[in-house]
Scaffold this active site. Structure first.
Site, short mmCIF file in Angstrom:
data_model
loop_
_atom_site.label_atom_id
_atom_site.label_comp_id
_atom_site.label_asym_id
_atom_site.label_seq_id
_atom_site.Cartn_x
_atom_site.Cartn_y
_atom_site.Cartn_z
N GLY A 17 0.63 -1.32 -0.10
CA GLY A 17 -0.08 0.10 -0.06
C GLY A 17 1.00 1.42 0.15
O GLY A 17 2.09 1.10 -0.51
N SER A 77 0.80 -8.92 -1.75
CA SER A 77 -0.47 -7.83 -1.10
C SER A 77 -1.55 -8.59 -1.88
O SER A 77 -1.60 -9.49 -2.58
CB SER A 77 -0.04 -6.59 -1.94
OG SER A 77 -0.56 -5.39 -1.21
N THR A 88 6.47 -2.53 11.51
CA THR A 88 6.06 -1.18 11.73
C THR A 88 4.72 -1.14 11.48
O THR A 88 3.84 -0.03 11.33
CB THR A 88 6.81 0.17 10.83
OG1 THR A 88 6.56 -0.13 9.48
CG2 THR A 88 8.17 0.09 11.04
N ARG A 142 1.30 -3.58 12.74
CA ARG A 142 0.56 -3.55 13.85
C ARG A 142 1.12 -4.66 14.74
O ARG A 142 1.29 -6.02 13.84
CB ARG A 142 -0.90 -3.93 13.64
CG ARG A 142 -1.76 -2.45 13.53
CD ARG A 142 -1.67 -1.67 14.84
NE ARG A 142 -2.48 -0.44 14.50
CZ ARG A 142 -2.08 0.61 14.04
NH1 ARG A 142 -0.70 0.78 13.73
NH2 ARG A 142 -2.76 1.82 13.73
N GLU A 159 0.71 -3.96 23.17
CA GLU A 159 1.40 -2.55 23.50
C GLU A 159 0.60 -1.94 24.78
O GLU A 159 -0.76 -2.11 24.85
CB GLU A 159 1.04 -1.71 22.11
CG GLU A 159 2.44 -1.22 21.64
CD GLU A 159 2.07 -0.75 20.26
OE1 GLU A 159 2.15 -1.30 19.19
OE2 GLU A 159 1.71 0.48 20.28
N HIS A 219 6.49 2.45 18.97
CA HIS A 219 5.39 2.83 18.27
C HIS A 219 5.55 4.25 17.48
O HIS A 219 4.87 5.22 17.88
CB HIS A 219 4.16 2.53 18.70
CG HIS A 219 3.04 2.41 17.66
ND1 HIS A 219 1.90 1.73 18.24
CD2 HIS A 219 2.89 2.91 16.53
CE1 HIS A 219 0.91 1.79 16.69
NE2 HIS A 219 1.75 2.55 15.95
N ILE A 220 6.82 4.49 17.15
CA ILE A 220 7.04 5.97 16.73
C ILE A 220 7.14 6.10 15.12
O ILE A 220 7.79 7.01 14.49
CB ILE A 220 8.64 6.31 17.36
CG1 ILE A 220 9.76 5.28 16.83
CG2 ILE A 220 8.41 6.41 18.68
CD1 ILE A 220 11.12 5.91 17.16
N GLY A 221 6.43 5.14 14.31
CA GLY A 221 6.51 5.14 12.93
C GLY A 221 6.23 6.57 12.52
O GLY A 221 6.87 7.12 11.36
#
Ligand code: NAP
Ligand code: GLV
Length: 326
Positions: free
Chosen positions: A156, A178, A237, A239, A268, A287-289
């Site tokens: 995506g 995909s 990165t 989930r 998390e 979780h800093i994407g």
């Protein structure tokens, strides 16, 4: 003019967008996640709810909030919201796609580099005063990245942005899996569509960019790790629950794969204790994407704009459940 509840501390610019439209705001102006009962109490009677990806908005919550017209999530992923339940109740759900694509791709690539070249470990080595002399056979020898094969799962927006970095910057071979083939991507990045099991066995690095759905939960578990190269590095990165964390720990311990770089976790903010111990082959991020100042601000403003349009009776620009009419 409507009443909106914001579940957490957000940028002032986003609040101003709502106030300029004369909406009345109530906000939990802290970083504390509200327990369901408190969230429901605060949001009761409001038409709008702006929430974060770690607010679980399910049918029970929606049943308590019968005035709700719009739920605006400040995230592109919306697995925290029961979309079917919202659609059934005629509630519009919006997200924040696009504005975070490049920033998240940067982080995915940074994690790939960090894990391949063991950067966090090298940093710790220096801080511990252990850098005494340059050695040919250095403790932090990693693996090369350029010209290696990168498997992208989920081609995506973010998957494509990672493909661009890998192909144009590092001359990597791109293979991907995909739901649908992407001819323009195949042409631009010389990417090859392969079946999932082929991607597993051919990739030196695998980077995950699928949303969390019933189908993608534990897409990576014991069998998939067995099929991967024992030199492979997994980057997640997307989930946390897309990867079976217990199976990942076992796969790394057994040498089925070399290591992992993770920005997201199954439970998390908890992280599997064994992953914490694996300093040599696992890189961790909280979780800093999308966490650049510019991007987080853009996300918050986009969420506010989605809310404004939805409450005006327009179709919000980033409506997820587009069968719901304003
Ligand atoms: P996107 O543009 O919707 O891309 C998701 C891709 O996943 C689509 O290309 C889709 O395929 C593919 N896909 C969906 N289900 C699949 C399945 N079962 N098997 C294989 N491929 C599947 O979303 P995005 O903007 O790239 O974001 C992707 C995810 O990254 C988000 O949902 C979010 O959870 C996560 N994310 C995390 C961070 C972070 O901070 N770590 C930041 C942003 C996003 P088709 O195109 O073929 O339909
Ligand atoms: C972050 O994880 C997002 O989905 O935006």
């Amino acid at each position: 003019m409507a009443e909106i509840f914001i579940t957490r501390r957000v940028f002032r610019d986003a609040i101003d967008i709502l106030i300029n439209e004369r909406h009345t705001i109530d906000i939990n102006d802290s970083d504390r996640i509200l327990p369901v009962r408190e969230l429901v109490k605060r949001a009761h009677g409001k038409a709008g709810l702006i929430c974060l990806l770690n607010d679980r908005i399910d049918s029970v919550v929606m049943d308590e909030l019968s005035s709700l017209k719009v739920i605006s999530n400040i995230a592109v992923g919306y697995d925290n919201i029961d979309i079917a339940a919202a659609t059934q109740r005629g509630i519009m759900v919006t997200n924040t796609p696009g504005v975070l694509t490049e920033t998240t791709a940067d982080l995915a690539f940074a994690l790939l580099l960090g894990a391949a070249r063991r950067i966090p470990e090298a940093d710790q080595f220096i801080r511990a005063g252990k850098f005494k002399n340059w050695q040919l056979i250095q403790p932090q020898m990693g693996v090369d990245i350029y010209k290696k094969t990168l498997g992208i799962v989920g081609m995506g927006a973010i998957g494509q942005a990672v493909a661009k970095r890998a192909r144009k910057g590092f001359d990597m071979r791109i293979i991907y899996y995909s739901l649908s083939r992407k001819e323009s991507v195949e042409k631009e990045y010389e990417a090859e569509f392969v079946e999932f099991d082929e991607l597993l066995s051919m990739s030196d690095f695998i980077t995950i960019h699928v949303p969390l759905t019933e189908k993608t939960k534990h897409m990576f578990s014991t069998q998939e790790f067995k099929e991967m190269k024992n030199t492979a590095i997994l980057i997640n990165t997307a989930r946390g629950p897309v990867v079976d964390e217990t199976a990942l720990v076992e796969a790394i311990k057994d040498g089925q794969i070399r290591g992992a770089a993770l920005d997201v976790f199954e439970e998390e903010p908890s992280v599997h204790p064994e992953l914490i111990k694996m300093e040599e082959n696992v890189v961790l991020a909280p979780h800093i994407g999308s966490a650049s100042i510019e991007t987080r601000l853009r996300m918050a403003k986009m969420a506010a704009m989605n809310m404004v349009e939805g409450l005006k009776g327009n179709i919000p620009p980033n409506l997820v459940n587009n069968t719901v009419k304003p």
